[in-house]
Enzyme design. Sequence first.
Site, PDB file in Angstrom:
ATOM      1  N   MET A 164       1.291  66.293-137.310  1.00 42.19           N
ATOM      2  CA  MET A 164       0.193  66.152-136.358  1.00 42.19           C
ATOM      3  C   MET A 164       0.155  64.779-135.678  1.00 42.19           C
ATOM      4  SD  MET A 164      -0.755  69.165-136.643  1.00 42.19           S
ATOM      5  CE  MET A 164      -2.300  69.325-135.760  1.00 42.19           C
ATOM      6  N   ARG A 165       1.326  64.175-135.495  1.00 48.28           N
ATOM      7  CA  ARG A 165       1.365  62.886-134.805  1.00 48.28           C
ATOM      8  C   ARG A 165       2.430  62.906-133.719  1.00 48.28           C
ATOM      9  NH1 ARG A 165      -1.733  59.108-136.929  1.00 48.28           N
ATOM     10  NH2 ARG A 165      -2.547  59.630-138.983  1.00 48.28           N
ATOM     11  N   HIS A 220       5.574  74.523-131.566  1.00 44.25           N
ATOM     12  CA  HIS A 220       4.224  74.419-131.005  1.00 44.25           C
ATOM     13  C   HIS A 220       3.653  75.829-130.861  1.00 44.25           C
ATOM     14  CE1 HIS A 220       0.931  72.622-128.795  1.00 44.25           C
ATOM     15  NE2 HIS A 220       1.047  73.581-127.914  1.00 44.25           N
ATOM     16  N   LYS A 225      -0.422  51.060-135.224  1.00 43.76           N
ATOM     17  CA  LYS A 225       0.483  52.156-134.871  1.00 43.76           C
ATOM     18  C   LYS A 225       1.949  51.705-134.880  1.00 43.76           C
ATOM     19  CE  LYS A 225      -0.494  55.895-131.785  1.00 43.76           C
ATOM     20  NZ  LYS A 225      -0.942  56.212-130.442  1.00 43.76           N
ATOM     21  N   GLY A 281       2.519  73.392-144.467  1.00 40.38           N
ATOM     22  CA  GLY A 281       3.964  73.451-144.701  1.00 40.38           C
ATOM     23  C   GLY A 281       4.580  74.834-144.740  1.00 40.38           C
ATOM     24  N   SER A 282       3.940  75.822-144.094  1.00 43.97           N
ATOM     25  CA  SER A 282       4.547  77.159-144.155  1.00 43.97           C
ATOM     26  C   SER A 282       5.828  77.238-143.318  1.00 43.97           C
ATOM     27  CB  SER A 282       3.547  78.242-143.747  1.00 43.97           C
ATOM     28  OG  SER A 282       3.254  78.183-142.374  1.00 43.97           O
ATOM     29  N   ASN A 283       5.899  76.504-142.208  1.00 44.04           N
ATOM     30  CA  ASN A 283       7.153  76.483-141.444  1.00 44.04           C
ATOM     31  C   ASN A 283       8.253  75.766-142.231  1.00 44.04           C
ATOM     32  OD1 ASN A 283       7.050  77.654-138.569  1.00 44.04           O
ATOM     33  ND2 ASN A 283       5.071  76.621-138.772  1.00 44.04           N
ATOM     34  N   ASN A 311      10.621  70.500-132.652  1.00 44.38           N
ATOM     35  CA  ASN A 311       9.220  70.739-132.993  1.00 44.38           C
ATOM     36  C   ASN A 311       8.886  72.195-132.719  1.00 44.38           C
ATOM     37  OD1 ASN A 311       6.422  70.093-133.546  1.00 44.38           O
ATOM     38  ND2 ASN A 311       6.053  70.130-131.336  1.00 44.38           N
TER      39      ASN A 311
HETATM   40  C1  GRF Z   1       1.811  75.652-136.904  1.00 47.03           C
HETATM   41  O1  GRF Z   1       0.997  76.550-136.192  1.00 47.03           O
HETATM   42  C2  GRF Z   1       2.655  74.823-135.968  1.00 47.03           C
HETATM   43  O2  GRF Z   1       3.055  75.514-134.827  1.00 47.03           O
HETATM   44  C3  GRF Z   1       1.694  73.729-135.580  1.00 47.03           C
HETATM   45  O3  GRF Z   1       0.968  73.451-136.750  1.00 47.03           O
HETATM   46  C4  GRF Z   1       0.982  74.592-137.602  1.00 47.03           C
HETATM   47  C5  GRF Z   1       1.579  74.141-138.896  1.00 47.03           C
HETATM   48  O4  GRF Z   1       1.577  75.139-139.877  1.00 47.03           O
HETATM   49  N1  GRF Z   1       2.401  72.603-135.007  1.00 47.03           N
HETATM   50  P1  GRF Z   1       2.440  74.917-141.208  1.00 47.03           P
HETATM   51  O5  GRF Z   1       2.051  73.538-141.737  1.00 47.03           O
HETATM   52  O6  GRF Z   1       3.878  75.010-140.856  1.00 47.03           O
HETATM   53  O7  GRF Z   1       1.986  76.005-142.131  1.00 47.03           O
END
Ligand code: GRF
Length: 205
Positions: free
Chosen positions: A92-93, A111, A67, A14-16, A109
Amino acid sequence: MNKKRILIFASGRGSNAEAIHEAAINGTVNGEVIGVICDHADAQVLKRAERWNVPTTVIEMKACRDKADFNEKILEAAKSYNPDLICLAGYMRICGENLINAFENKIINIHPALLPSFRGLHAQRQAVEAGVKVSGCTVHFVGTGLDDGPIITQVAVPVYDDDTEDTLADRILQQEHPAYVRVVTAYCADELKIAGHHVSGMHTK
Ligand code: GRF
């Protein structure tokens, strides 16, 4: 302009999500994180949301029939928050088509590669293994395919000779947070325009 209601989808650290929440709190983003939907009950992002005082919904695949059932529950939960924007942040889905159709052009999103290169899992490992000298991150609207959809912004980072998956991931992550915040800022200011594959509003001379 009203503050946009931002819903986060995340699976792990969850850092983003934290960067987006922080930017909303400090006023950079004209929006508010109004909830977190997570598919893992033990994800660190849930602890962060507790600290922010933001409601969370956990929907785990193992608690669903299949699903389709999972996708239905996710859609129902997302609708219940009435979001203006959904930010996938380490989610991650692959989103169900039901969600993408219900929130057309409202799901973005991040990536950790320069799309269309290195889609899918372990993008940083894919980049190291391919021997590319530049990688980076991409923020894009979510389409129905894997890591496709109109690209909003990209930031390049160098790949060094002695990089491992982890060292490259760290260098990319440092760019992910400000890149995602810039995109969410532009979105919440109604500055992004989509025409087919092209998004304008952030990359002027
Ligand atoms: C990040 O590298 C993002 O680009 C990818 O998964 C990672 C998630 O990191 N999709 P965080 O959970 O936001 O720390």
